[in-house]
Design a protein around this motif. Structure first.
Motif, PDB file in Angstrom:
ATOM      1  N   VAL A  60       0.850  -1.206   0.000  1.00 35.36           N
ATOM      2  CA  VAL A  60       0.000   0.000   0.000  1.00 35.36           C
ATOM      3  C   VAL A  60       0.883   1.252   0.000  1.00 35.36           C
ATOM      4  CG1 VAL A  60      -1.777   1.274   1.267  1.00 35.36           C
ATOM      5  CG2 VAL A  60      -1.865  -1.223   1.169  1.00 35.36           C
ATOM      6  N   LEU A  61       1.935   1.232   0.817  1.00 41.86           N
ATOM      7  CA  LEU A  61       2.843   2.393   0.860  1.00 41.86           C
ATOM      8  C   LEU A  61       3.504   2.596  -0.502  1.00 41.86           C
ATOM      9  CD1 LEU A  61       4.534   1.915   4.373  1.00 41.86           C
ATOM     10  CD2 LEU A  61       2.660   3.456   3.761  1.00 41.86           C
ATOM     11  N   GLU A  62       3.860   1.484  -1.172  1.00 38.49           N
ATOM     12  CA  GLU A  62       4.482   1.598  -2.501  1.00 38.49           C
ATOM     13  C   GLU A  62       3.526   2.279  -3.468  1.00 38.49           C
ATOM     14  OE1 GLU A  62       5.595  -2.470  -3.219  1.00 38.49           O
ATOM     15  OE2 GLU A  62       7.233  -2.286  -1.743  1.00 38.49           O
ATOM     16  N   ARG A  63       2.250   1.908  -3.395  1.00 40.39           N
ATOM     17  CA  ARG A  63       1.256   2.514  -4.296  1.00 40.39           C
ATOM     18  C   ARG A  63       1.072   3.997  -3.987  1.00 40.39           C
ATOM     19  NH1 ARG A  63      -3.609  -1.151  -6.260  1.00 40.39           N
ATOM     20  NH2 ARG A  63      -1.788  -2.250  -6.996  1.00 40.39           N
ATOM     21  N   LEU A  64       1.028   4.327  -2.692  1.00 43.39           N
ATOM     22  CA  LEU A  64       0.866   5.738  -2.314  1.00 43.39           C
ATOM     23  C   LEU A  64       2.070   6.558  -2.790  1.00 43.39           C
ATOM     24  CD1 LEU A  64      -0.438   5.442   1.389  1.00 43.39           C
ATOM     25  CD2 LEU A  64      -1.779   5.993  -0.654  1.00 43.39           C
ATOM     26  N   ALA A  65       3.282   6.023  -2.558  1.00 39.18           N
ATOM     27  CA  ALA A  65       4.500   6.766  -2.945  1.00 39.18           C
ATOM     28  C   ALA A  65       4.523   6.959  -4.461  1.00 39.18           C
ATOM     29  CB  ALA A  65       5.735   6.016  -2.464  1.00 39.18           C
ATOM     30  N   ALA A  66       4.117   5.929  -5.185  1.00 35.47           N
ATOM     31  CA  ALA A  66       4.117   6.028  -6.654  1.00 35.47           C
ATOM     32  C   ALA A  66       3.102   7.073  -7.114  1.00 35.47           C
ATOM     33  CB  ALA A  66       3.792   4.659  -7.255  1.00 35.47           C
ATOM     34  N   ASN A  67       2.057   7.298  -6.309  1.00 42.22           N
ATOM     35  CA  ASN A  67       1.014   8.265  -6.673  1.00 42.22           C
ATOM     36  C   ASN A  67       1.312   9.670  -6.150  1.00 42.22           C
ATOM     37  OD1 ASN A  67      -0.383   6.315  -7.984  1.00 42.22           O
ATOM     38  ND2 ASN A  67      -1.890   5.962  -6.353  1.00 42.22           N
ATOM     39  N   TYR A  79       1.509   2.914  16.348  1.00 42.84           N
ATOM     40  CA  TYR A  79       2.002   2.879  14.969  1.00 42.84           C
ATOM     41  C   TYR A  79       2.414   1.459  14.593  1.00 42.84           C
ATOM     42  CZ  TYR A  79       6.123   3.513  17.884  1.00 42.84           C
ATOM     43  OH  TYR A  79       7.048   3.385  18.887  1.00 42.84           O
ATOM     44  N   ASN A  80       1.840   0.461  15.299  1.00 45.28           N
ATOM     45  CA  ASN A  80       2.158  -0.938  15.022  1.00 45.28           C
ATOM     46  C   ASN A  80       1.658  -1.375  13.648  1.00 45.28           C
ATOM     47  OD1 ASN A  80      -0.348  -0.593  16.846  1.00 45.28           O
ATOM     48  ND2 ASN A  80      -0.779  -2.461  15.706  1.00 45.28           N
ATOM     49  N   HIS A  81       0.747  -0.566  13.042  1.00 45.62           N
ATOM     50  CA  HIS A  81       0.126  -0.973  11.778  1.00 45.62           C
ATOM     51  C   HIS A  81       0.838  -0.417  10.554  1.00 45.62           C
ATOM     52  CE1 HIS A  81      -1.406   2.896  12.920  1.00 45.62           C
ATOM     53  NE2 HIS A  81      -2.230   3.019  11.893  1.00 45.62           N
ATOM     54  N   ILE A  82       1.998   0.251  10.733  1.00 42.56           N
ATOM     55  CA  ILE A  82       2.701   0.766   9.551  1.00 42.56           C
ATOM     56  C   ILE A  82       4.045   0.050   9.396  1.00 42.56           C
ATOM     57  CG2 ILE A  82       3.614   2.793  10.845  1.00 42.56           C
ATOM     58  CD1 ILE A  82       3.334   4.271   8.048  1.00 42.56           C
ATOM     59  N   ASP A  83       4.366  -0.299   8.149  1.00 47.12           N
ATOM     60  CA  ASP A  83       5.647  -0.931   7.849  1.00 47.12           C
ATOM     61  C   ASP A  83       6.688   0.194   7.744  1.00 47.12           C
ATOM     62  OD1 ASP A  83       7.896  -2.073   6.676  1.00 47.12           O
ATOM     63  OD2 ASP A  83       6.708  -3.548   5.565  1.00 47.12           O
ATOM     64  N   LEU A  84       7.383   0.443   8.857  1.00 52.45           N
ATOM     65  CA  LEU A  84       8.313   1.580   8.912  1.00 52.45           C
ATOM     66  C   LEU A  84       9.517   1.380   7.999  1.00 52.45           C
ATOM     67  CD1 LEU A  84       8.240   2.373  12.742  1.00 52.45           C
ATOM     68  CD2 LEU A  84       7.211   3.719  10.900  1.00 52.45           C
ATOM     69  N   GLU A  85       9.900   0.120   7.809  1.00 50.00           N
ATOM     70  CA  GLU A  85      11.038  -0.166   6.928  1.00 50.00           C
ATOM     71  C   GLU A  85      10.686   0.255   5.502  1.00 50.00           C
ATOM     72  OE1 GLU A  85      13.209  -3.714   8.564  1.00 50.00           O
ATOM     73  OE2 GLU A  85      12.754  -4.330   6.499  1.00 50.00           O
ATOM     74  N   ALA A  93       7.756  10.201   5.005  1.00 50.63           N
ATOM     75  CA  ALA A  93       7.837  10.592   6.413  1.00 50.63           C
ATOM     76  C   ALA A  93       6.571  10.099   7.116  1.00 50.63           C
ATOM     77  CB  ALA A  93       7.950  12.103   6.519  1.00 50.63           C
ATOM     78  N   VAL A  94       6.716   9.730   8.391  1.00 47.65           N
ATOM     79  CA  VAL A  94       5.561   9.253   9.169  1.00 47.65           C
ATOM     80  C   VAL A  94       5.496  10.060  10.463  1.00 47.65           C
ATOM     81  CG1 VAL A  94       4.500   7.259  10.302  1.00 47.65           C
ATOM     82  CG2 VAL A  94       5.891   6.918   8.240  1.00 47.65           C
ATOM     83  N   VAL A  95       4.344  10.661  10.715  1.00 48.28           N
ATOM     84  CA  VAL A  95       4.140  11.386  11.979  1.00 48.28           C
ATOM     85  C   VAL A  95       2.917  10.811  12.687  1.00 48.28           C
ATOM     86  CG1 VAL A  95       5.246  13.557  11.290  1.00 48.28           C
ATOM     87  CG2 VAL A  95       2.826  13.202  10.765  1.00 48.28           C
ATOM     88  N   ARG A  96       2.852  11.024  13.980  1.00 45.26           N
ATOM     89  CA  ARG A  96       1.732  10.474  14.758  1.00 45.26           C
ATOM     90  C   ARG A  96       1.301  11.482  15.815  1.00 45.26           C
ATOM     91  NH1 ARG A  96       3.448   7.184  19.865  1.00 45.26           N
ATOM     92  NH2 ARG A  96       5.456   8.112  20.320  1.00 45.26           N
TER      93      ARG A  96
END
Ligand code: NAD
Length: 333
Positions: A60-67, A79-85, A93-96
């Motif tokens: 999902v992150l790859e698709r968002l970054a590509a868009n 933030y256990n639900h995000i693949d930080l790697e 960038a990820v903020v919470r």
């Protein structure tokens, strides 16, 4: 700057729109959850604002970054639900929102304890049917009972203060003891000792590989017979089939949940017109000594306002080049 908000409910829109508008920002509120299929809704959005049951896995992150997305602004503390790697690899960038209202969650935890102890749902249904009998409604005094708190950060400490006010003895388990909780007279113990001594065990630690299924058949067997387990933290802290066995045998006396391991496809939706497809949850709902709320502990006016204002501050700080409340891979926070 276009900001697409996923998993929004009416109360999210209201809390964001009540605040002063960010300059040059376009808000797009989407009701659907973020998934691989709905990621297309964020096309051209520099900022994606996500909640706890949104899918923030690598694909999902790859698709968002590509868009064109550059920032993931979490409307949550967890933030256990995000693949930080993957986020780091994709330069996202990820903020919470590290703290919005620990009181909201702590107070809901107490609401579950009182409702279970004093059989409020049963009593409510009975009196509405004209049944004013008291059979089966006996509770227990909270004063002098032992409450074991697993995780004594902001929420655990707020909960400890309330339970100390009830006159409870507080036991705690946390790799980093909190001086404020010690000042309440709490003793920090090994997990097994806390489980063995507590009448009520409440979970307030984050979900991580170390805490996944922290409550399992083994830890349940170490709890006192008839004790109460409350989880307002994250569903996967608890092995639900093991909890069902403990409830069936009568070893576990009460269970209060605001979170459930498989909640992502259920919570926040009105599914009352459809057969419940989750057999584990269906079994849990049959027990009279179980109360489940659908991840609503955060849902107070004060918490919603704080979530919206910190999220907008996080986005403007990032846009101005001095990001705050970043979630970093190396430290995990
Ligand atoms: P926090 O970071 O202030 O506190 C977490 C505490 O857990 C810290 O003191 C940490 O040392 C401790 N901890 C870490 N690993 C542990 C372990 N293995 N065993 C015991 N303790 C451990 O976080 P917080 O703001 O108090 O939030 C706690 C959790 O509550 C969040 O991670 C989130 O999962 C959950 N939460 C739920 C809701 C809801 O609506 N139900 C809302 C907000 C947060």
């Amino acid at each position: 700057m276009r900001i697409v908000f996923f998993s929004t409910q009416v109360y999210d829109r209201e809390s964001f729109l009540a605040l002063p508008r960010l300059q040059n920002a376009e808000f797009i509120f989407q009701q659907p959850k973020l998934t691989l299929d709905t990621a297309v809704l964020a096309t051209g959005a520099e900022v994606v604002c996500a909640f706890i049951n949104d899918d923030l896995s690598a694909p999902v992150l790859e698709r968002l970054a590509a868009n064109g997305t550059k920032l993931i602004a979490l409307r949550s503390a967890g933030y256990n639900h995000i693949d930080l790697e993957a986020a780091q690899r994709l330069n996202l960038a990820v903020v919470r929102v590290p703290a919005y209202s620990p009181h909201a969650i702590a107070e809901h935890t107490v609401a579950l304890i009182l409702a279970l102890n004093r059989h409020l749902t049963r009593a409510y249904n009975r009196t509405r049917e004209g049944d004013f009998s008291l059979r089966g409604l006996t509770g227990f005094d909270l004063v002098h009972k032992t409450v074991g708190i697993i995780g004594t950060g902001q929420i655990g400490a707020a909960f400890a203060r309330i339970m100390a006010g009830f006159g409870c003895r507080i036991l705690a388990y946390d790799p980093y003891p909190n001086p404020e909780v010690i000042a309440l007279g709490a003793s920090y113990l090994e997990l097994d000792t806390l489980l063995a001594q507590s009448h009520i065990v409440s979970l307030h630690c984050p979900l991580s590989p170390a805490t996944h299924h922290l409550i399992n058949a083994g830890s349940l067997s170490r709890m006192q017979p008839g004790s109460m387990l409350i989880n307002t933290s994250r569903g996967a802290l608890v092995d639900t089939p093991a909890v069902i066995e403990a409830l069936k045998s009568g070893h576990l006396g009460y269970l209060g949940l605001d979170v459930y391991e498989e909640e992502a496809d259920l919570f926040f939706e009105d599914l009352s017109d459809f057969p419940l497809q989750d057999d584990v949850l269906a079994r849990l709902l049959t027990f009279p000594n179980v109360i489940i709320t659908a991840h609503q502990a955060f849902l107070t006016r004060e918490a919603l306002n704080a979530i919206a204002s910190t999220t907008l501050d996080n986005i403007s700080a990032w846009a101005a080049g001095h990001p705050q409340n970043l979630v970093r891979l190396e430290t995990g926070s």
